[in-house]
Motif scaffolding. Structure first.
Motif, PDB file in Angstrom:
ATOM      1  N   LEU A   1       0.843  -1.572   0.537  1.00  0.00           N
ATOM      2  CA  LEU A   1       0.703  -0.288   0.083  1.00  0.00           C
ATOM      3  C   LEU A   1       0.803   1.037   0.233  1.00  0.00           C
ATOM      4  O   LEU A   1       0.781   2.000  -1.171  1.00  0.00           O
ATOM      5  CB  LEU A   1      -0.668  -0.325   1.459  1.00  0.00           C
ATOM      6  CG  LEU A   1      -2.146   1.133   1.299  1.00  0.00           C
ATOM      7  CD1 LEU A   1      -2.859   1.203  -0.083  1.00  0.00           C
ATOM      8  CD2 LEU A   1      -2.191   1.693   2.544  1.00  0.00           C
ATOM      9  N   LEU A   2       2.307   1.543   1.001  1.00  0.00           N
ATOM     10  CA  LEU A   2       2.576   2.495   0.853  1.00  0.00           C
ATOM     11  C   LEU A   2       4.022   2.500  -0.784  1.00  0.00           C
ATOM     12  O   LEU A   2       3.392   3.755  -0.523  1.00  0.00           O
ATOM     13  CB  LEU A   2       3.600   1.892   2.257  1.00  0.00           C
ATOM     14  CG  LEU A   2       2.690   2.427   3.322  1.00  0.00           C
ATOM     15  CD1 LEU A   2       4.211   2.626   4.785  1.00  0.00           C
ATOM     16  CD2 LEU A   2       1.711   3.860   3.002  1.00  0.00           C
ATOM     17  N   HIS A   3       3.895   1.422  -0.904  1.00  0.00           N
ATOM     18  CA  HIS A   3       4.698   1.696  -1.866  1.00  0.00           C
ATOM     19  C   HIS A   3       3.793   1.896  -2.915  1.00  0.00           C
ATOM     20  O   HIS A   3       4.624   3.069  -4.597  1.00  0.00           O
ATOM     21  CB  HIS A   3       5.444   0.199  -2.793  1.00  0.00           C
ATOM     22  CG  HIS A   3       6.152  -0.547  -1.236  1.00  0.00           C
ATOM     23  ND1 HIS A   3       6.371  -1.833  -1.028  1.00  0.00           N
ATOM     24  CD2 HIS A   3       6.986  -0.014  -0.739  1.00  0.00           C
ATOM     25  CE1 HIS A   3       7.150  -1.728  -0.168  1.00  0.00           C
ATOM     26  NE2 HIS A   3       7.890  -1.479   0.545  1.00  0.00           N
ATOM     27  N   TRP A   4       2.780   1.777  -3.403  1.00  0.00           N
ATOM     28  CA  TRP A   4       1.949   2.010  -4.063  1.00  0.00           C
ATOM     29  C   TRP A   4       1.820   3.672  -3.975  1.00  0.00           C
ATOM     30  O   TRP A   4       1.668   4.020  -4.901  1.00  0.00           O
ATOM     31  CB  TRP A   4       0.424   0.907  -4.222  1.00  0.00           C
ATOM     32  CG  TRP A   4      -0.962   1.841  -5.458  1.00  0.00           C
ATOM     33  CD1 TRP A   4      -0.711   1.473  -6.284  1.00  0.00           C
ATOM     34  CD2 TRP A   4      -1.602   1.907  -5.015  1.00  0.00           C
ATOM     35  NE1 TRP A   4      -1.845   2.418  -7.310  1.00  0.00           N
ATOM     36  CE2 TRP A   4      -2.237   1.792  -6.192  1.00  0.00           C
ATOM     37  CE3 TRP A   4      -3.065   1.765  -3.623  1.00  0.00           C
ATOM     38  CZ2 TRP A   4      -3.549   2.705  -6.419  1.00  0.00           C
ATOM     39  CZ3 TRP A   4      -4.003   2.166  -3.625  1.00  0.00           C
ATOM     40  CH2 TRP A   4      -4.593   2.515  -5.373  1.00  0.00           C
ATOM     41  N   LEU A   5       1.256   3.591  -3.084  1.00  0.00           N
ATOM     42  CA  LEU A   5       0.923   5.154  -2.694  1.00  0.00           C
ATOM     43  C   LEU A   5       2.251   6.110  -3.348  1.00  0.00           C
ATOM     44  O   LEU A   5       2.569   7.979  -3.478  1.00  0.00           O
ATOM     45  CB  LEU A   5       0.276   5.351  -1.170  1.00  0.00           C
ATOM     46  CG  LEU A   5      -1.433   5.144  -0.720  1.00  0.00           C
ATOM     47  CD1 LEU A   5      -1.619   5.447   0.177  1.00  0.00           C
ATOM     48  CD2 LEU A   5      -1.990   5.490  -1.557  1.00  0.00           C
TER      49      LEU A   5
END
Length: 131
Positions: free
Chosen positions: A96-100
């Motif tokens: 999730l954080l990598h995607w954001l």
């Protein structure tokens, strides 16, 4: 007929391929920015973009993978828990954080947030349990 297998099937394939690509490619600090650059603005990102850009081939998949999932399910008569739902849950747990971060670097955070809102609404309306 442009899509002999049907729109839903095409969206499902696009979803699976996109999720596979971003799951294997996204990582923390994908541009390798130093902490000295932590407060740079979106307009300054281009000057810090590495060459070759690790997000160049991922832009479409990062932006539209959830849209393809939602479209693949929109025409289904019965939407229930699926292996795709489990894949989304696993992806969001790990990336999730990598995607954001990646969405921020390509200027698509707004699109990602809207897609998550649609997913949450679908979950509420259709009773998804896994993500």
């Amino acid at each position: 007929m442009v899509f002999p297998a049907g729109h839903s099937t095409v969206h499902s394939r696009m979803f699976r391929k996109s999720l596979e690509l971003i799951s294997s490619s996204l990582r923390r600090n994908i541009y390798g920015l130093s902490l000295d650059n932590a407060g740079i603005s979106v307009s300054q990102i281009a000057s810090f973009r590495p060459d070759p850009d690790p997000l160049f081939d991922l832009r479409y998949s990062c932006t539209y993978w959830l849209d393809h999932f939602l479209e693949s399910k929109s025409r289904s008569a019965e939407i229930k828990e699926s292996t795709e739902g489990a894949a989304i849950s696993e992806f969001l747990k790990k990336h999730l954080l990598h995607w954001l971060e990646s969405l921020g670097l390509i200027g698509e955070v707004r699109h990602g947030i809207l897609a998550l809102k649609k997913l949450a609404h679908r979950k509420q309306v259709c009773g998804f349990k896994r993500y």
